[in-house]
Design an enzyme around this catalytic site. Structure first.
Site, mmCIF file in Angstrom:
data_model
loop_
_atom_site.group_PDB
_atom_site.id
_atom_site.type_symbol
_atom_site.label_atom_id
_atom_site.label_comp_id
_atom_site.label_asym_id
_atom_site.label_seq_id
_atom_site.Cartn_x
_atom_site.Cartn_y
_atom_site.Cartn_z
ATOM 1 N N ASP A 1 0.842 -1.190 0.000
ATOM 2 C CA ASP A 1 0.000 0.000 0.000
ATOM 3 C C ASP A 1 0.888 1.254 0.000
ATOM 4 O O ASP A 1 1.840 1.340 -0.776
ATOM 5 C CB ASP A 1 -0.961 -0.025 1.205
ATOM 6 N N TYR B 1 -2.059 10.884 0.708
ATOM 7 C CA TYR B 1 -2.508 10.639 -0.667
ATOM 8 C C TYR B 1 -2.395 11.924 -1.482
ATOM 9 O O TYR B 1 -1.994 11.904 -2.646
ATOM 10 C CB TYR B 1 -3.947 10.128 -0.668
ATOM 11 N N HIS C 1 -5.112 -7.676 0.661
ATOM 12 C CA HIS C 1 -4.398 -6.400 0.699
ATOM 13 C C HIS C 1 -3.634 -6.231 2.009
ATOM 14 O O HIS C 1 -2.511 -5.726 2.012
ATOM 15 C CB HIS C 1 -5.393 -5.255 0.514
#
Length: 392
Positions: free
Chosen positions: A179, A313, A370
């Site tokens: 990630d 982000y 994930h």
């Protein structure tokens, strides 16, 4: 001294926990979704059961004790206080390893792998596979400080991690990430700091951009492209919001514990349904249990880091836009990669080889998603040992 490393321990007051429970009870919920799947978002039955368990049965003190049982520290790097867990192996000659979590995770998602990685003998492995383990909290996540200025993207974080390893006295080490942690680990490999001997990843970040330029001839390659297409059309909401307006969603994340929980759960289809089953049906997948999921969510709530974590982000998107049209530095260190079947897309070996010509280890495993280190810590640890074994 700016380079001091200080012991760290966290104990929240009862008032904060009581306020959390009060807010859970006082939450105003929407009506039930109009579909029978997650296509409209986190399902009401899941949130209701999560809220009930969080308010009545969950014990933060157990998670807090689990964290405080590990050696935790804080140090100031590049003007920012960085929290990290540092567990030295009981076995001599252990290989130092820095592992970076992602969003919506924290060091909580790495805790199950601490034992298997630092003491493989206890898991049936050889002492020669042991690691000295460093688990930092990303800037603005968990117990690391919230950046007071723009610029804390994956690249700057990678430089801070190299300084952390230098400060800990490690002249040769390896790095791992998935990630956001994959972006940081990739940046470390491209920056090539002294001492970095190799990396391992479990997410191919460039695939998330749509897969342009990657091979598409085989069935596996086309399946990966289809999965990316599905993610970008129906599972990309959190990514887009955090990349463009992290402050906006931050108001909800810091004001409502159930808004925070829903936002964290709504990450990817595989992990969502696994976590939903843990709450609604009492059937956890591996270590994605109700308590461990709430340990992570509660950590976000108590530290008030929903907005600051989301900003990474925005930072990474901004850095990516600035670098558009410029080829990144080559990765020259060996790269290991593991594809877990429940990931957003299953990265084919051809894609990983094109991205990392120095690929030295590749494997596809039969379970995990994930949050691989969190869900399947033993299998994840086996992959890390195998990927770095030849570097010892």
């Amino acid at each position: 001294m700016p380079s001091e490393i200080n012991p760290f321990r966290y104990e929240v007051g009862e008032r904060e926990l009581a306020e959390l429970r009060r807010r859970i009870v006082a939450a105003r919920l929407p009506g039930r979704e109009l579909v029978d799947d997650r296509s409209q978002g986190v399902q009401l039955a899941t949130i209701r059961e999560l809220a009930r368990y969080w308010q009545t049965d969950y014990d933060w003190r157990a998670g807090e004790a689990r964290l405080n049982a590990l050696p935790q520290f804080a140090t100031r790097i590049d003007g920012l206080d960085v929290h990290f867990v540092h567990v030295r192996s009981p076995h001599p000659g252990a290989l130092p390893l820095i592992m970076t979590h992602g969003w919506p995770g924290s060091v909580v998602e790495m805790l199950g792998s601490v034992g298997p990685l630092t003491d493989p003998v206890a898991s049936g492995g050889p002492a020669e596979d042991a690691f000295d383990l460093v688990l930092p909290s990303l800037p603005g996540y968990g117990f690391s400080a919230e950046p007071p200025e723009v610029g804390w993207d994956a690249g700057r974080t990678a430089r801070a991690w190299a300084e952390l390893m230098r400060r800990l006295g490690y002249s040769r080490y390896v790095a791992q990430g998935g990630d956001v942690g994959a972006a940081v680990t990739d940046a470390m490999a491209r920056q090539a700091p002294d001492g970095l001997a190799g990396i391992h990843l479990n997410l191919l970040r460039n695939g998330l951009a749509g897969g342009a330029g990657l091979p598409s001839q085989s069935d596996q390659e086309r399946a990966a492209l289809d999965a990316i297409g599905t993610f970008r059309t129906s599972g990309f909401g959190y990514f887009l919001e955090q990349s463009t307006r992290p402050q906006t969603i931050g108001y909800a994340l810091l004001d409502s514990p159930l808004a925070l929980a829903a936002w964290i759960l709504d990450h990817d289809t595989d992990s969502y349904y696994k976590i939903s089953r843990a709450f609604v049906d009492g059937q956890p997948s591996g270590q994605l249990t109700r308590d461990s999921v709430l340990d992570n969510i509660t950590l976000y709530w108590l530290t008030g880091t929903g907005a600051s974590a989301a900003r990474m982000y925005w930072e990474n998107g901004r850095a990516g836009a600035a670098a558009a049209g410029h080829a990144p530095p080559d990765v020259t260190v060996p790269v290991g990669f593991t594809t877990f079947p429940g990931e957003i897309f299953r990265a084919p070996r051809s894609w990983v080889e094109q991205t990392y010509p120095t690929l030295s280890y590749f494997n596809e495993v039969d379970r995990g998603g994930h949050f691989a280190a969190w869900e399947q810590p033993e299998l994840f640890s086996q992959e890390i040992r195998a990927a770095f074994r030849f570097l010892r």
